[in-house]
Design a protein around this motif. Sequence first.
Motif, short mmCIF file in Angstrom:
data_model
loop_
_atom_site.label_atom_id
_atom_site.label_comp_id
_atom_site.label_asym_id
_atom_site.label_seq_id
_atom_site.Cartn_x
_atom_site.Cartn_y
_atom_site.Cartn_z
N LEU A 1 6.46 4.17 -11.64
CA LEU A 1 7.53 4.60 -10.73
C LEU A 1 6.97 4.90 -9.35
O LEU A 1 5.89 5.47 -9.22
CB LEU A 1 8.23 5.85 -11.28
CG LEU A 1 8.86 5.72 -12.67
CD1 LEU A 1 9.49 7.04 -13.09
CD2 LEU A 1 9.90 4.60 -12.71
N ARG A 2 7.73 4.51 -8.33
CA ARG A 2 7.32 4.76 -6.95
C ARG A 2 8.53 5.23 -6.15
O ARG A 2 9.67 4.84 -6.42
CB ARG A 2 6.76 3.49 -6.30
CG ARG A 2 5.49 2.95 -6.93
CD ARG A 2 4.26 3.65 -6.44
NE ARG A 2 3.94 3.27 -5.09
CZ ARG A 2 3.18 2.22 -4.76
NH1 ARG A 2 2.67 1.45 -5.71
NH2 ARG A 2 2.90 1.95 -3.50
N THR A 3 8.28 6.04 -5.15
CA THR A 3 9.34 6.43 -4.20
C THR A 3 9.17 5.73 -2.86
O THR A 3 10.09 5.78 -2.03
CB THR A 3 9.34 7.95 -3.97
OG1 THR A 3 8.06 8.36 -3.49
CG2 THR A 3 9.67 8.69 -5.26
N SER A 4 8.04 5.09 -2.64
CA SER A 4 7.83 4.39 -1.37
C SER A 4 6.75 3.34 -1.52
O SER A 4 5.89 3.40 -2.40
CB SER A 4 7.43 5.39 -0.27
OG SER A 4 6.18 5.98 -0.57
N ALA A 5 6.79 2.36 -0.63
CA ALA A 5 5.78 1.31 -0.59
C ALA A 5 5.84 0.65 0.78
O ALA A 5 6.94 0.38 1.30
CB ALA A 5 6.01 0.28 -1.68
N THR A 6 4.68 0.40 1.36
CA THR A 6 4.59 -0.27 2.65
C THR A 6 4.03 -1.66 2.46
O THR A 6 2.99 -1.84 1.80
CB THR A 6 3.71 0.54 3.62
OG1 THR A 6 4.35 1.79 3.89
CG2 THR A 6 3.52 -0.20 4.93
N SER B 1 0.84 -1.20 0.00
CA SER B 1 0.00 0.00 0.00
C SER B 1 0.87 1.24 0.00
O SER B 1 2.10 1.18 0.20
CB SER B 1 -0.92 0.01 1.23
OG SER B 1 -0.16 -0.12 2.42
N GLY B 2 0.26 2.41 -0.25
CA GLY B 2 0.98 3.66 -0.20
C GLY B 2 1.44 3.98 1.21
O GLY B 2 0.77 3.65 2.19
N PRO C 1 11.31 2.07 -10.74
CA PRO C 1 10.30 1.15 -11.24
C PRO C 1 9.78 0.23 -10.13
O PRO C 1 10.54 -0.17 -9.24
CB PRO C 1 11.04 0.34 -12.32
CG PRO C 1 12.21 1.18 -12.69
CD PRO C 1 12.60 1.93 -11.46
N PHE C 2 8.50 -0.11 -10.21
CA PHE C 2 7.86 -0.93 -9.19
C PHE C 2 7.00 -1.99 -9.88
O PHE C 2 6.32 -1.69 -10.87
CB PHE C 2 6.99 -0.05 -8.28
CG PHE C 2 6.31 -0.79 -7.18
CD1 PHE C 2 7.03 -1.39 -6.17
CD2 PHE C 2 4.92 -0.89 -7.14
CE1 PHE C 2 6.40 -2.08 -5.15
CE2 PHE C 2 4.27 -1.57 -6.13
CZ PHE C 2 5.02 -2.17 -5.12
N GLN C 3 7.05 -3.23 -9.39
CA GLN C 3 6.25 -4.30 -9.99
C GLN C 3 5.63 -5.17 -8.91
O GLN C 3 6.16 -5.31 -7.80
CB GLN C 3 7.10 -5.16 -10.93
CG GLN C 3 8.21 -5.96 -10.27
CD GLN C 3 7.79 -7.37 -9.86
OE1 GLN C 3 6.69 -7.81 -10.19
NE2 GLN C 3 8.66 -8.08 -9.15
N VAL C 4 4.50 -5.77 -9.24
CA VAL C 4 3.80 -6.70 -8.37
C VAL C 4 3.37 -7.91 -9.21
O VAL C 4 2.68 -7.74 -10.22
CB VAL C 4 2.57 -6.03 -7.72
CG1 VAL C 4 1.66 -7.07 -7.11
CG2 VAL C 4 2.99 -5.03 -6.67
N ASP C 5 3.83 -9.09 -8.82
CA ASP C 5 3.50 -10.33 -9.55
C ASP C 5 3.76 -10.20 -11.04
O ASP C 5 2.98 -10.69 -11.88
CB ASP C 5 2.04 -10.72 -9.31
CG ASP C 5 1.83 -11.44 -7.98
OD1 ASP C 5 2.83 -11.79 -7.33
OD2 ASP C 5 0.66 -11.64 -7.58
N PRO D 1 -3.82 2.92 -4.24
CA PRO D 1 -4.67 1.84 -3.72
C PRO D 1 -3.85 0.63 -3.30
O PRO D 1 -2.85 0.30 -3.95
CB PRO D 1 -5.59 1.51 -4.89
CG PRO D 1 -5.55 2.71 -5.77
CD PRO D 1 -4.19 3.30 -5.62
N PRO D 2 -4.25 -0.06 -2.24
CA PRO D 2 -3.54 -1.29 -1.83
C PRO D 2 -3.63 -2.35 -2.93
O PRO D 2 -4.58 -2.39 -3.69
CB PRO D 2 -4.29 -1.73 -0.57
CG PRO D 2 -5.02 -0.52 -0.09
CD PRO D 2 -5.34 0.28 -1.32
#
Length: 322
Positions: A305-310, A134-135, A295-299, A145-146
């Motif tokens: 692009l993201r600077t953070s992720a929880t 999530s953010g 760069p950010f990826q999920v599955d 969004p999660p």
Amino acid sequence: MRALLVVNPAATTTSARVRDVISTALASDLKLDVATTEYRGHARDLARRAAEGGEVGLVVALGGDGTVNEVVNGLLHHGPDPEALPQLAVVPGGSTNVFARALGLPNDAVEATGALLDAMREGASRTVGLGLVSGTPGTEDEGVPPRWFTFCAGLGFDAGVVGRVEQQRELGKRSTHALYLRQVARQFLADPHRRHGTISLQRPDGEPVSGLAMAIICNTSPWTYLGNRPVYASPGASFDTALDLLGVTKMSMASATRYSAQLLRSTPERGPHGKNALALHDLTDFTLQSQAALPFQVDGDHLGLRTSATFTGVRRALRVIV
């Protein structure tokens, strides 16, 4: 049992005839409805409606890992409840099918359907843990969004490779392992942050770590496959634990070559290791933050692009037929 079969018609390794065979086989044991996806996110919408309707006891995803991810996010739109939500079954139809293979299913769609029918007749299932990203509060990504993920997520180099592969597929290239390896080489040459990492790791129960050039988050093992060869980034990762993390603090030509060789030789007992590698096991909650947008990826789905992720590792999130 009433079931919904969600079919991705663009799945890499199935044909219309194979999909007809699979739906006919499933219909012999189930009250089956079949829905074909028509747009990105459609599988998520179909699974959400099935979960909210209360009449469907099983949702079967026929497609690759992207289709499975959408179905999982639809089922868990209101949160995990393994005893109340429809069960999930997976028929592999993509080029890699990490989630299905990690569950122990055959990589052939017809064989996997036979295994699922046997499991349903025997009442065999298991509850699996999943990852949730999530953010991060107080950052520009706070409102993102999660997103649930089944086997992996990544920030930095690995996600950059995924993005390059997606660009090539949009140009009409087939998703092959050769294509993936070419994009690894191109990302290595183009990545401006691989020598001096910009990612920091923060967790409630540990010291912060800074200077990561890449972070791979695993919910199971193997991390991926090259053909029939399993690749273990975090050999200890499991559907029965929370999340594992592999971080790399420096990616010079020498270290990148070394870690690539270690990945290719990885086993269920040993993954990448060395002074520039960070391996953490069974993390329930942690945050990654970067000084630069990465760069950010999920599955295997590139999300920009993201600077953070929880991240949160959620045990016993969903029941799966297997």
